[in-house]
Enzyme design. Structure first.
Site, PDB file in Angstrom:
ATOM      1  N   LYS A 125      48.066-111.920 -29.926  1.00 54.23           N
ATOM      2  CA  LYS A 125      46.658-112.333 -29.869  1.00 54.23           C
ATOM      3  C   LYS A 125      46.523-113.826 -29.564  1.00 54.23           C
ATOM      4  O   LYS A 125      45.561-114.238 -28.932  1.00 54.23           O
ATOM      5  CB  LYS A 125      45.921-111.963 -31.160  1.00 54.23           C
ATOM      6  CG  LYS A 125      45.712-110.464 -31.268  1.00 54.23           C
ATOM      7  CD  LYS A 125      44.559-110.101 -32.180  1.00 54.23           C
ATOM      8  CE  LYS A 125      44.287-108.602 -32.073  1.00 54.23           C
ATOM      9  NZ  LYS A 125      43.270-108.122 -32.985  1.00 54.23           N
ATOM     10  N   LYS A 209      50.861-100.843 -25.176  1.00 52.29           N
ATOM     11  CA  LYS A 209      50.015-100.005 -26.040  1.00 52.29           C
ATOM     12  C   LYS A 209      48.592 -99.921 -25.471  1.00 52.29           C
ATOM     13  O   LYS A 209      48.063-100.910 -24.976  1.00 52.29           O
ATOM     14  CB  LYS A 209      50.009-100.681 -27.417  1.00 52.29           C
ATOM     15  CG  LYS A 209      49.071-100.137 -28.435  1.00 52.29           C
ATOM     16  CD  LYS A 209      49.179-100.921 -29.740  1.00 52.29           C
ATOM     17  CE  LYS A 209      48.039-101.896 -29.960  1.00 52.29           C
ATOM     18  NZ  LYS A 209      46.905-101.482 -30.715  1.00 52.29           N
ATOM     19  N   LYS A 212      41.757-101.105 -27.345  1.00 53.56           N
ATOM     20  CA  LYS A 212      40.333-101.098 -27.028  1.00 53.56           C
ATOM     21  C   LYS A 212      39.895-102.412 -26.395  1.00 53.56           C
ATOM     22  O   LYS A 212      38.877-102.474 -25.745  1.00 53.56           O
ATOM     23  CB  LYS A 212      39.503-100.765 -28.264  1.00 53.56           C
ATOM     24  CG  LYS A 212      39.580-101.762 -29.404  1.00 53.56           C
ATOM     25  CD  LYS A 212      38.466-101.455 -30.389  1.00 53.56           C
ATOM     26  CE  LYS A 212      38.937-101.245 -31.810  1.00 53.56           C
ATOM     27  NZ  LYS A 212      39.505-102.443 -32.445  1.00 53.56           N
TER      28      LYS A 212
END
Ligand code: ATP
Ligand code: LTN
Length: 348
Positions: A125, A209, A212
């Site tokens: 992130k 992966k 969303k």
């Protein structure tokens, strides 16, 4: 991946406790169903379940306020559309239970920074949000540990990507218990095997992966995607060289990912898929998978529409959930205050 059953832990009448959560940081996709909601639904039969909308986690990445509000109610409606029953499980919003942030602070004080800096999700992130590497992003897993430990959860059903965060949760529970005496239950992860969808991969890059928050809209299959969008995303899904339908996640990650989805939405195992589609190539396979996913999601989407239409009922569910969750969380936090020597327990 066996969850403890009622009677195996604690007193005979105490059902084992489950806690899990999803962030209202984007629209839900099929991986949330396979990695989380599908198992939640199963476990609510035999466990005492707390399912949170973890909105304090979501704000570690900037969220537009109006969207965050809208998505939170939608997430609740989707939990229910996927079979989570508010009569059986406690559904609540993390920020409605202030004990989460408070226990998070206390746990921060026994968490080594180095361990947080090594977290894969923090590194990912930070790479993706270079302009907003905030302290919340680093401390995120400590708040997650607080979510879990407050409810004395026996078991935490999550996707494969959360393994490392659960390890930290266990470390913190063990450390706290050894510093201040037995206080927290040390939780077990409940992660389905990969063949059952613990890690659904991106349709555009089967080595990454499905997420969303992936900016490539073709990469993720959303639970609320209209049928034509689902069909088109599957047509465009990246597959491997060759054309045979064969399950081999290491050598052939693209088709194996699709086969996992096929298995989940139809119940048809890998061998049978291989036989059925032998010699037919990817085209017909993807077309059938598209139809199977459309049929699978149709009732979920119908239920969602009904549930989201009654805002008052949704708010009542959240109010009742918050009251139940606060009651449980308060009990643990009172104990924590006493153990660590905060004056007056929680009388103040
Ligand atoms: P973001 O990408 O916004 O950081 P996320 O989608 O990874 O979020 P959450 O929405 O909080 O994270 O995930 C909720 C649950 O869904 C977790 O249990 C997580 O492990 C699971 N999950 C997320 N992505 C997948 C996936 N691709 N396959 C299986 N399970 C998944
Ligand atoms: N970190 C998780 C979301 C999450 C969670 C939790 C999951 C926050 N608190 C407690 C299980 C239990 C994620 O990123 N998917």
């Amino acid at each position: 991946m066996t969850a403890p059953q009622a009677g195996e832990t604690g007193t005979p009448e105490r059902k084992p406790v489950i806690l899990s959560g999803i962030q209202p940081s984007g629209d839900l996709m099929i991986g949330h169903y396979t990695g989380a909601l599908r198992n939640w639904k199963k476990l609510q039969e035999s466990h005492e379940c707390f399912f949170a909308l973890v909105n304090l986690h979501a704000i570690t990445v900037y969220q537009k306020p109006a969207e965050l509000r809208r998505r939170s109610l939608e997430l609740l409606a989707l939990y229910m559309a996927c079979g989570i029953d508010p009569e059986r499980s406690t559904l609540f919003v993390q920020s409605h239970v202030p004990q989460h942030a408070e226990l998070g602070w206390i746990l921060n004080c026994i968490t080594p920074i180095g361990q947080l800096q090594r977290m894969t999700q923090f590194k990912d992130k930070s790479r993706r949000n270079e302009k907003n590497i905030n302290a919340g992003l680093l401390n995120y897993p400590v708040l997650m540990a607080a979510d879990i430990l407050l409810y004395q959860a026996d078991c935490v059903p999550v996707g494969d990507d959360q393994k490392q965060h659960l390890e930290l949760t266990r470390d913190l529970a063990i450390r706290f218990n050894s510093m201040y005496s037995e206080t927290f239950k040390v939780p077990e992860p409940y992660i389905a095997p990969r063949e059952e969808g613990a890690r659904i991969m991106s349709l555009q890059d089967p080595t990454a992966k499905m997420s969303k928050s992936d900016p490539d809209r073709n990469a993720s299959l959303m639970l609320l995607d209209p049928p034509d969008v689902i069909r088109a995303k599957l047509r465009r899904a990246v597959t491997d060289s060759g054309s045979s339908i064969a399950y081999d996640p290491d050598e052939r990650p693209g088709i194996s990912n699709l086969m996992t989805l096929y298995r989940i939405v139809t119940g048809i195992g890998f061998e049978e898929q291989e036989e059925r589609y032998s010699g037919q190539g990817y085209g017909p396979y993807k077309k059938d998978l598209g139809e199977a996913i459309v049929a699978f999601l149709e009732p979920v989407q119908e239920r969602f529409k009904e549930i989201i239409g009654d805002r008052k009922a949704l708010e009542e569910i959240l109010d009742a959930g918050a009251a139940k969750a606060r009651d449980r969380a308060r009990r643990t936090l009172d104990k924590v205050h006493r153990k660590i020597g905060l004056l007056g327990g929680r009388r103040y």
